[in-house]
Structure formats: C-alpha cells, structure tokens
Design an enzyme around this catalytic site. Structure first.
Site, PDB file in Angstrom:
ATOM      1  N   CYS A 119       0.857  -1.193   0.000  1.00 36.37           N
ATOM      2  CA  CYS A 119       0.000   0.000   0.000  1.00 36.37           C
ATOM      3  C   CYS A 119       0.887   1.235   0.000  1.00 36.37           C
ATOM      4  O   CYS A 119       0.800   2.112   0.867  1.00 36.37           O
ATOM      5  CB  CYS A 119      -0.943  -0.004   1.201  1.00 36.37           C
ATOM      6  SG  CYS A 119      -1.833  -1.553   1.458  1.00 36.37           S
ATOM      7  N   ALA A 120       1.774   1.318  -0.984  1.00 34.89           N
ATOM      8  CA  ALA A 120       2.957   2.181  -0.919  1.00 34.89           C
ATOM      9  C   ALA A 120       2.733   3.642  -1.278  1.00 34.89           C
ATOM     10  O   ALA A 120       3.498   4.503  -0.824  1.00 34.89           O
ATOM     11  CB  ALA A 120       4.042   1.615  -1.834  1.00 34.89           C
ATOM     12  N   ALA A 121       1.745   3.965  -2.132  1.00 31.94           N
ATOM     13  CA  ALA A 121       1.584   5.357  -2.572  1.00 31.94           C
ATOM     14  C   ALA A 121       1.234   6.257  -1.377  1.00 31.94           C
ATOM     15  O   ALA A 121       0.600   5.793  -0.420  1.00 31.94           O
ATOM     16  CB  ALA A 121       0.506   5.442  -3.650  1.00 31.94           C
TER      17      ALA A 121
ATOM     18  N   GLY B 183       4.455   7.318  -1.657  1.00 30.38           N
ATOM     19  CA  GLY B 183       5.845   6.930  -1.851  1.00 30.38           C
ATOM     20  C   GLY B 183       6.855   7.445  -0.856  1.00 30.38           C
ATOM     21  O   GLY B 183       8.046   7.182  -1.014  1.00 30.38           O
ATOM     22  N   GLY B 184       6.421   8.172   0.162  1.00 27.88           N
ATOM     23  CA  GLY B 184       7.381   8.681   1.131  1.00 27.88           C
ATOM     24  C   GLY B 184       8.149   7.572   1.825  1.00 27.88           C
ATOM     25  O   GLY B 184       9.376   7.652   1.987  1.00 27.88           O
TER      26      GLY B 184
ATOM     27  N   ASP C 130       1.644  -0.092   5.617  1.00 29.30           N
ATOM     28  CA  ASP C 130       0.910   1.093   6.064  1.00 29.30           C
ATOM     29  C   ASP C 130      -0.505   0.921   5.527  1.00 29.30           C
ATOM     30  O   ASP C 130      -0.800   1.266   4.389  1.00 29.30           O
ATOM     31  CB  ASP C 130       1.578   2.362   5.525  1.00 29.30           C
ATOM     32  CG  ASP C 130       0.952   3.620   6.076  1.00 29.30           C
ATOM     33  OD1 ASP C 130       0.401   3.575   7.198  1.00 29.30           O
ATOM     34  OD2 ASP C 130       0.998   4.667   5.395  1.00 29.30           O
TER      35      ASP C 130
ATOM     36  N   CYS D 278      -2.651   5.532   9.871  1.00 34.45           N
ATOM     37  CA  CYS D 278      -2.697   6.960  10.209  1.00 34.45           C
ATOM     38  C   CYS D 278      -4.072   7.289  10.799  1.00 34.45           C
ATOM     39  O   CYS D 278      -4.773   8.176  10.336  1.00 34.45           O
ATOM     40  CB  CYS D 278      -2.386   7.833   9.008  1.00 34.45           C
ATOM     41  SG  CYS D 278      -3.439   7.561   7.564  1.00 34.45           S
TER      42      CYS D 278
END
Length: 399
Positions: free
Chosen positions: A230-232, A234-235, A293, A346
């Site tokens: 769930c990478a976008a 990209g930070g 994440d 988050c």
C-alpha cells in the site's frame, strides 16, 4: 453581479464534500476552469469552513429562523469563515458571498452576513469550539481511547499542519526549516514545497514527522529485500530505497501508482513498482522486512485533510479494522524467519491501532527498539504530528 471566482470554487468544494461525499482532493480536480490563484483561495476558504463547521453554524444560528437552501447555506458558511476567522474586510466578504447564490437567495445571505459582520469575532467567544467542530462519534471514540487528550487533539485540528520534509542522505537542507528529532525538517504551514531550492533536483519529499516513523522503525539495511505494501504516494518507499534496500513497492490504484512513480523519478531513487492488491499479491518469495501502512479512516491526518470528519462514519471503523487484520496476516507470510514486519495506520481510532496488539500474526512477537520500547508507538496531533499507530514485529526463527 458576476460571481466571485474564489468563492465559487469554495462553494463547489463544500458542495462536493458535504453534499456529495467526495474528498476535498478529488473535488479540486472538478472545480470549474479559473485562475490558479482563485482556485487556491477557494480551497483555503473551504478548508477553513470544514475545520470550523460546527462553530460557524453556531455563530450563524441566532440569525436564521430555519435552515436555508443548500446554496445559501454554503454562501453563509463561506462568508462567516471570512468574517470571523480569515480577517477578510466586511464589505468584500459579504458582497463576494452574495455573488455566488441565485438572486432569490441574495437577500437572506446579505442580511445574515451583515449581522455577523456587525457582531464580529466576539460571536465565537464562549463556544465550546473543540466539541462543536468534532463529530460526536469521533469525540466519544477519542475520549475512550485517549482520555483527557481528546480536547487537545480537537484543538490541534483547528490549525493547518506545517510542511514536513524528509531529506535524501547527504542532501543540503533548504534554508528556513526547523530540524526535528529524527531528521525531519519542518516549515510553516502554507510553504510551497515546489518553490524550495532542491525540489526539482529531488533532494527531499513531503512527509509528516509521524509518517516517517514506520520506515525508521523497520530499520532497512543496504542490500536487504524489502516490500512496501500500500505504498503510494511513496514517502516510505523513498526512505527504504534511500537506506540502500532493494525495495518492491506494491500499490493497487493505478492513479496513485503513477504518482508514486513520478515521485521516485524526481527523487532518482530505485524501486520495483508493482500494481497489485496487497491482499492478492503473491510474489513467490519472502523478504527480509515488510512495511504495511494499511488503509484506514485517516482520522490522524485531519490537520492536513479537514474533510475527513465529514466523510467518515462510525461503520467505517470496524470494516477497515477487519481489512487491516487480513492484510496484516497476509503481510506476515511474506516475512522470512527472523525478519521484521512494521504495521502502521494513520488513524486515531483504537480499533485500527492498539486493538491489533491483541491478535498478532502467528509466529510473530513485538520487537522493542529504543524508539519503541514496548514494540509499538502512538502519535497524536496535539504532539505536533499526525496521529499514527505503529507496531514493529519480528518473526520467530524457523524451528
């Protein structure tokens, strides 16, 4: 009177969020064609209305006999935000708000906003702003999870978040930032990242101080194979790649994957990008470390996304918590014996954070570090960062 373009944009955005259930970011792409500065001003006004909606409605209530039609209500909220919170001169605020409603509604908008202008910001005094500006279900859940801190959390949501940056190793920090523990560089709210020296050269990226913690806790090392699920946008992928790891970044949404690709290209950092649903992804190999994440209600990001309280519902929490549990168990299968798994959301909701500690994946245990002595962390907006839950787990060695 021609419609004021900035207030027209604000009205469009409020309609999209409050009446159509669309995100503010998504709605920005549908604003009618206008000058960029008018669109930006409209976004600023709409964001303020969303942050302080309960207080603004309470301020307007004494001069409203009944709920006005939706276009008038949007104009009244816009005008009240400008008069009471944004410091717009009274004449400009009233006339601009009046210009965006149909003629039959101009009278009520003009009359009510003139009353508000005469009363001034004093009408906000004595209001319990923290309670009024927080949906009751969120207040109750935060009080249960965070106790007396609920009021400080709600107070923090009234302010726009600063711009936090993560720097590439060896990059020169742009001037004017405040260095935070952990390496984050902080600039005042409203700072335009694209105007900072070094942006075009890919020296840094936007990333809240709390959002930088999951990848830090993973402690990726040069040469390790690491999966970022769930990478976008990209930070975290950038952090892992900058640490020298061989990163596979997995993202389901094609549009978000494109944004991830663009960010990695600007930063000139290597990563293998895969479009796939993390719940269905079967790479056929295991990794030294995995970062998940997980999708969540995002209630920890309200300072940056003031539309969140108006879009999420109580029923979303258990649904997303169940999805997170499924993803966590699947992510665990990707970890080598002895490897590391960091799980984060988050969210300020305990169901999307601390509750997961009661059902860790089989064969895994919390893995304490100096930054997370109990193996997990909770951050909150009243601490000056987004609200995150982060747990670091380690897989047992194979018997």
């Amino acid at each position: 009177m021609p419609a004021n373009q900035a207030r027209l944009a604000a009205s469009h955005l409020l309609e999209a969020v409050l009446e159509r259930g669309r995100s503010l970011e998504e709605a920005l792409d549908t604003v009618p064609a206008m000058e960029a500065r008018d669109k930006a001003a409209g976004h600023r006004i709409a964001a303020m209305v969303l942050r302080r909606l309960g207080s603004l409605d309470a301020a307007l209530e004494p001069w409203l006999r009944r709920q006005p039609p939706a276009p008038a209500l949007r104009a009244l909220r816009i005008g009240a935000a400008e008069l009471l919170l944004l410091g717009t001169p009274a004449h400009a605020a009233v006339s601009a708000a009046v210009s965006v409603v149909p003629k039959p509604l101009t009278g009520v908008v003009n009359a009510v906003l003139r009353r508000v202008a005469e009363a001034g910001p004093a009408v906000l005094e004595g209001l319990d702003a923290e309670r009024l500006d927080t949906p009751s279900w969120l207040w109750a859940s935060w009080h249960a999870a965070h106790g007396p801190a609920v009021r400080a959390i709600a107070r923090a949501h009234r302010e726009e978040a600063p711009l936090d940056l993560s720097l590439k190793p060896g990059a020169a920090p742009p001037p004017g930032g405040e260095a935070l523990p952990g390496g984050t560089l902080r600039f005042p709210a409203g700072t335009r990242i694209t105007e900072l020296p070094g942006f075009t050269e890919g020296e840094f990226w936007a990333q809240d101080a709390a959002a930088a913690l999951p990848a830090r806790l993973l402690e990726a090392r040069p040469g390790e194979r690491v999966a970022d699920l769930c990478a976008a946008p990209g930070g975290k992928t950038a952090q892992l790649a900058a640490a020298g790891a061989e990163v596979v970044a997995v993202e389901r949404d094609a549009k978000r994957l494109l944004r991830l690709r663009e960010n990695m290209e600007r930063l000139r950092l290597p990563a293998e990008l895969v479009q796939a649903d993390a719940a269905q992804w079967r790479p056929g190999r295991q990794f030294d470390a995995v970062l998940l994440d997980a999708p969540c209600t995002a209630t920890g990001t309200i300072r940056r996304h003031p539309d969140v309280p108006h879009l999420k519902r109580p029923k979303d929490v258990p649904t997303l918590a169940a999805q997170q549990k499924t993803l966590l168990d699947l992510a665990a299968r990707l970890v080598k014996p002895g490897g590391r798994l960091v799980f984060s959301t988050c969210s300020l909701q305990a169901e999307e954070g601390e509750a997961h500690l009661r059902a860790l994946p089989g064969g895994f245990a919390l893995d304490p570090t100096p930054e997370a002595p109990e193996g997990w962390l909770r951050t909150r907006p009243d601490q000056g960062m987004d609200g995150f839950f982060i747990a670091r787990l380690r897989r047992n060695m194979a018997p």
